[in-house]
Design a protein around this motif. Structure first.
Motif, PDB file in Angstrom:
ATOM      1  N   ASP A   1       8.163 -15.569  -7.034  1.00 14.02           N
ATOM      2  CA  ASP A   1       7.096 -15.949  -7.958  1.00 14.02           C
ATOM      3  C   ASP A   1       7.507 -17.274  -8.589  1.00 14.02           C
ATOM      4  N   PRO A   2       6.791 -18.359  -8.312  1.00 13.30           N
ATOM      5  CA  PRO A   2       7.221 -19.679  -8.828  1.00 13.30           C
ATOM      6  C   PRO A   2       7.368 -19.717 -10.344  1.00 13.30           C
ATOM      7  N   GLN A   3       6.579 -18.931 -11.061  1.00 12.39           N
ATOM      8  CA  GLN A   3       6.648 -18.947 -12.516  1.00 12.39           C
ATOM      9  C   GLN A   3       7.892 -18.225 -13.031  1.00 12.39           C
ATOM     10  N   GLN A   4       8.342 -17.219 -12.298  1.00  7.66           N
ATOM     11  CA  GLN A   4       9.490 -16.431 -12.740  1.00  7.66           C
ATOM     12  C   GLN A   4      10.808 -16.878 -12.110  1.00  7.66           C
ATOM     13  N   GLU A   5      10.732 -17.610 -11.008  1.00  9.13           N
ATOM     14  CA  GLU A   5      11.934 -17.932 -10.241  1.00  9.13           C
ATOM     15  C   GLU A   5      12.911 -18.811 -11.006  1.00  9.13           C
ATOM     16  N   THR A   6      12.382 -19.686 -11.866  1.00  6.25           N
ATOM     17  CA  THR A   6      13.270 -20.581 -12.615  1.00  6.25           C
ATOM     18  C   THR A   6      14.173 -19.817 -13.579  1.00  6.25           C
ATOM     19  N   LYS A   7      13.825 -18.576 -13.913  1.00 10.37           N
ATOM     20  CA  LYS A   7      14.653 -17.775 -14.821  1.00 10.37           C
ATOM     21  C   LYS A   7      15.886 -17.199 -14.115  1.00 10.37           C
TER      22      LYS A   7
ATOM     23  N   SER B   1      17.039 -18.452 -10.808  1.00 11.30           N
ATOM     24  CA  SER B   1      17.556 -19.294  -9.727  1.00 11.30           C
ATOM     25  C   SER B   1      17.626 -20.737 -10.188  1.00 11.30           C
ATOM     26  N   ILE B   2      18.542 -21.491  -9.560  1.00 12.09           N
ATOM     27  CA  ILE B   2      18.670 -22.926  -9.867  1.00 12.09           C
ATOM     28  C   ILE B   2      17.928 -23.786  -8.856  1.00 12.09           C
ATOM     29  N   ILE B   3      17.223 -23.159  -7.921  1.00  9.53           N
ATOM     30  CA  ILE B   3      16.657 -23.922  -6.818  1.00  9.53           C
ATOM     31  C   ILE B   3      15.582 -24.893  -7.294  1.00  9.53           C
ATOM     32  N   GLY B   4      14.909 -24.568  -8.404  1.00 12.90           N
ATOM     33  CA  GLY B   4      13.908 -25.485  -8.936  1.00 12.90           C
ATOM     34  C   GLY B   4      14.506 -26.787  -9.423  1.00 12.90           C
ATOM     35  N   GLU B   5      15.813 -26.776  -9.780  1.00 14.03           N
ATOM     36  CA  GLU B   5      16.487 -27.980 -10.249  1.00 14.03           C
ATOM     37  C   GLU B   5      16.968 -28.859  -9.096  1.00 14.03           C
ATOM     38  N   HIS B   6      16.862 -28.351  -7.868  1.00 16.41           N
ATOM     39  CA  HIS B   6      17.393 -29.078  -6.708  1.00 16.41           C
ATOM     40  C   HIS B   6      16.300 -29.403  -5.688  1.00 16.41           C
ATOM     41  N   MET B   7      15.077 -29.561  -6.167  1.00 14.77           N
ATOM     42  CA  MET B   7      13.982 -29.954  -5.283  1.00 14.77           C
ATOM     43  C   MET B   7      14.043 -31.465  -5.052  1.00 14.77           C
ATOM     44  N   VAL B   8      14.041 -31.863  -3.801  1.00 15.04           N
ATOM     45  CA  VAL B   8      14.033 -33.293  -3.475  1.00 15.04           C
ATOM     46  C   VAL B   8      12.630 -33.762  -3.094  1.00 15.04           C
ATOM     47  N   GLN B   9      11.787 -32.832  -2.682  1.00 14.08           N
ATOM     48  CA  GLN B   9      10.375 -33.123  -2.416  1.00 14.08           C
ATOM     49  C   GLN B   9       9.564 -31.921  -2.865  1.00 14.08           C
ATOM     50  N   GLY B  10       8.455 -32.164  -3.562  1.00 11.14           N
ATOM     51  CA  GLY B  10       7.608 -31.080  -4.007  1.00 11.14           C
ATOM     52  C   GLY B  10       8.201 -30.315  -5.179  1.00 11.14           C
ATOM     53  N   GLN B  11       7.514 -29.238  -5.580  1.00  8.26           N
ATOM     54  CA  GLN B  11       7.941 -28.401  -6.686  1.00  8.26           C
ATOM     55  C   GLN B  11       7.717 -26.937  -6.333  1.00  8.26           C
ATOM     56  N   LEU B  12       8.388 -26.061  -7.082  1.00  5.81           N
ATOM     57  CA  LEU B  12       8.203 -24.634  -6.850  1.00  5.81           C
ATOM     58  C   LEU B  12       6.758 -24.216  -7.069  1.00  5.81           C
ATOM     59  N   THR B  13       6.106 -24.845  -8.035  1.00 10.12           N
ATOM     60  CA  THR B  13       4.724 -24.473  -8.337  1.00 10.12           C
ATOM     61  C   THR B  13       3.749 -24.857  -7.222  1.00 10.12           C
ATOM     62  N   ASP B  14       4.229 -25.599  -6.213  1.00  3.96           N
ATOM     63  CA  ASP B  14       3.367 -25.908  -5.067  1.00  3.96           C
ATOM     64  C   ASP B  14       3.156 -24.682  -4.186  1.00  3.96           C
ATOM     65  N   LEU B  15       3.946 -23.637  -4.391  1.00  2.92           N
ATOM     66  CA  LEU B  15       3.722 -22.378  -3.672  1.00  2.92           C
ATOM     67  C   LEU B  15       2.561 -21.646  -4.326  1.00  2.92           C
ATOM     68  N   GLN B  16       1.460 -21.563  -3.633  1.00  3.84           N
ATOM     69  CA  GLN B  16       0.269 -20.897  -4.145  1.00  3.84           C
ATOM     70  C   GLN B  16      -0.055 -19.689  -3.279  1.00  3.84           C
ATOM     71  N   PRO B  17      -0.468 -18.569  -3.895  1.00  3.16           N
ATOM     72  CA  PRO B  17      -0.770 -17.367  -3.105  1.00  3.16           C
ATOM     73  C   PRO B  17      -1.937 -17.594  -2.150  1.00  3.16           C
ATOM     74  N   GLY B  18      -1.763 -17.110  -0.929  1.00  2.00           N
ATOM     75  CA  GLY B  18      -2.813 -17.210   0.076  1.00  2.00           C
ATOM     76  C   GLY B  18      -2.776 -18.470   0.909  1.00  2.00           C
ATOM     77  N   GLU B  19      -2.001 -19.475   0.476  1.00  2.42           N
ATOM     78  CA  GLU B  19      -1.936 -20.731   1.234  1.00  2.42           C
ATOM     79  C   GLU B  19      -0.778 -20.755   2.222  1.00  2.42           C
ATOM     80  N   PHE B  20       0.120 -19.801   2.138  1.00  2.31           N
ATOM     81  CA  PHE B  20       1.275 -19.683   3.031  1.00  2.31           C
ATOM     82  C   PHE B  20       2.069 -20.991   3.092  1.00  2.31           C
TER      83      PHE B  20
END
Length: 414
Positions: A118-124, A126-145
């Motif tokens: 869940d992009p909204q909860q993952e930052t709590k 995981s550190i992966i949101g701090e290591h994005m080189v392209q795009g953001q976690l919030t670019d993951l939208q349900p149904g868009e795969f």
């Protein structure tokens, strides 16, 4: 000021300046050898600690510390997360799904571990949101795969934002083989780089898309991911949380998936420490050689002291004091220099890179671009204790030989 005879004469003999400058030089080289050994052990073990800390931060900041699941998919993961949060060791919780499959792009294939988040909860958790080189976690939208892949995977497939991948996952079916492959098209919406092997084996999708691939009902999640305060207490904490949930719940933790890596790193640190201890052992043998030469050089002095009433124990103490002083000074010098170098090793490597014009740790080759260091007081005390103990043990045999010298034999040819 009163000083025992053994201490007074032992300190006088340490310099050995009156009659034999060669022995004084050997004493100095023994100190230098011991100092170099202590310095090397402190610096190398601090760098090993730094690597371990760096890998712990990167890998264990990305993979789940622990997960709580049940025999059936969880209908209300928020209730599970709230119940788990009552444990003081649990810092945060988030829904989590995990799939194993293959990524396919233009005929090339690669195994992948897919995490549904869940992009909204993952930052709590995981550190992966701090290591994005392209795009953001919030670019993951349900149904868009949409999928976020690692930097090594993107480089291997030469992927860009907007490219489409094929995900192949095994699925249980009623066919004679029992398992059939299932294909799902994914859209690349982001690239991360945590600087570890996970950059080539991990990918993220939305938790709702993961549930759809796993054929779960809307709102259902396979498990809840926990972030704990103490990583090494994760097995106990997750087991306690699962037990508090009641029957039917089970726990898993990072030691089952990444434990072998950190066990290997701990073993490597131990073996390197033992090998470096040989440097200190060589310096201790130099102390033995120094004292044996001093005993041979001071034979007449020993005989005179014996005739004046010195006991064998006092004679033995003289040379034990001399060797101990050499070991103590060498250990202290090595400890001070080792601590200074360990605290500034990153700056020293940077200075060498600027001076030589070459990058020692290239981010294109290595997972890290600098040399990490973590100085532990326990390591410094252990190293200094081992070095001083070896240097003290090195004094026993020469001192024992000095105590056995007979005055008549020593003075026969004087």
């Amino acid at each position: 000021m009163f000083r025992p005879l053994s201490v007074f004469i032992g300190l006088r003999y340490t310099g050995a300046k009156r009659r034999n400058h060669f022995i004084s030089f050997i004493s100095l080289t023994s100190m230098i050898g011991l100092a170099l050994g202590v310095l090397a052990m402190i610096v190398v073990l601090s760098v090993m600690n730094g690597f371990q800390q760096e890998m712990s931060t990167r890998i264990l900041g990305t993979v789940p510390h622990a997960t709580i699941s049940a025999e059936q998919p969880l209908e209300n993961w928020q209730a599970v997360a709230e119940r788990a949060g009552r444990n003081p060791q649990v810092l945060a919780a988030a829904p989590f799904a995990e799939l194993e499959g293959m990524l396919s792009f233009r005929g090339a294939m690669q195994p992948i571990q897919l995490q549904g988040v869940d992009p909204q909860q993952e930052t709590k958790v995981s550190i992966i949101g701090e290591h994005m080189v392209q795009g953001q976690l919030t670019d993951l939208q349900p149904g868009e795969f949409g999928v976020i892949i690692g930097e090594i995977t993107a480089r291997r497939f030469q992927l860009q934002i907007g490219d489409k991948l094929a995900l192949i996952v095994p699925e249980v079916s009623s066919v004679p083989g029992g398992i059939t492959p299932r294909m799902q098209r994914l859209n690349v919406v982001g690239v991360f780089k945590v600087g570890a092997e996970l950059d080539s084996s991990l990918a993220l999708i939305h938790i709702a898309d993961a549930a759809h691939i796993q054929r779960l009902q809307p709102g259902q999640v396979p498990s809840v991911r926990l972030k704990v305060a103490d990583l090494y207490q994760a097995p106990l904490v997750s087991a306690a949380v699962a037990a508090d949930m009641g029957a039917g719940y089970r726990a898993s933790d990072w030691t089952l998936t990444q434990g072998s890596l950190f066990s290997a790193m701990k073993m490597e640190k131990t073996m390197i420490g033992l090998l470096l201890l040989l440097i200190v052992a060589v310096a201790a043998f130099n102390i033995i050689a120094t004292l044996i030469m001093v005993v041979a050089d001071k034979g007449a002095d020993i005989a005179i002291l014996r005739t004046l009433g010195a006991t064998p124990r006092q004679i033995m103490g003289i040379f034990m004091v001399q060797g101990t002083v050499i070991g103590l000074i060498g250990t202290l010098i090595g400890a001070v220099l080792g601590v200074l170098v360990a605290l500034n090793v990153s700056q020293l490597v940077g200075w060498i890179e600027r001076l030589s014009g070459q990058q020692v740790f290239s981010s294109d080759i290595y997972f890290i671009s600098n040399l990490p260091s973590q100085l532990l007081l326990s390591d410094v005390l252990l190293i200094c204790g081992a070095a001083f103990s070896l240097s003290f043990l090195a004094t026993l045999y020469p001192s024992w030989r000095a105590a056995r010298i007979q005055p008549a034999e020593a003075l026969r040819y004087e």
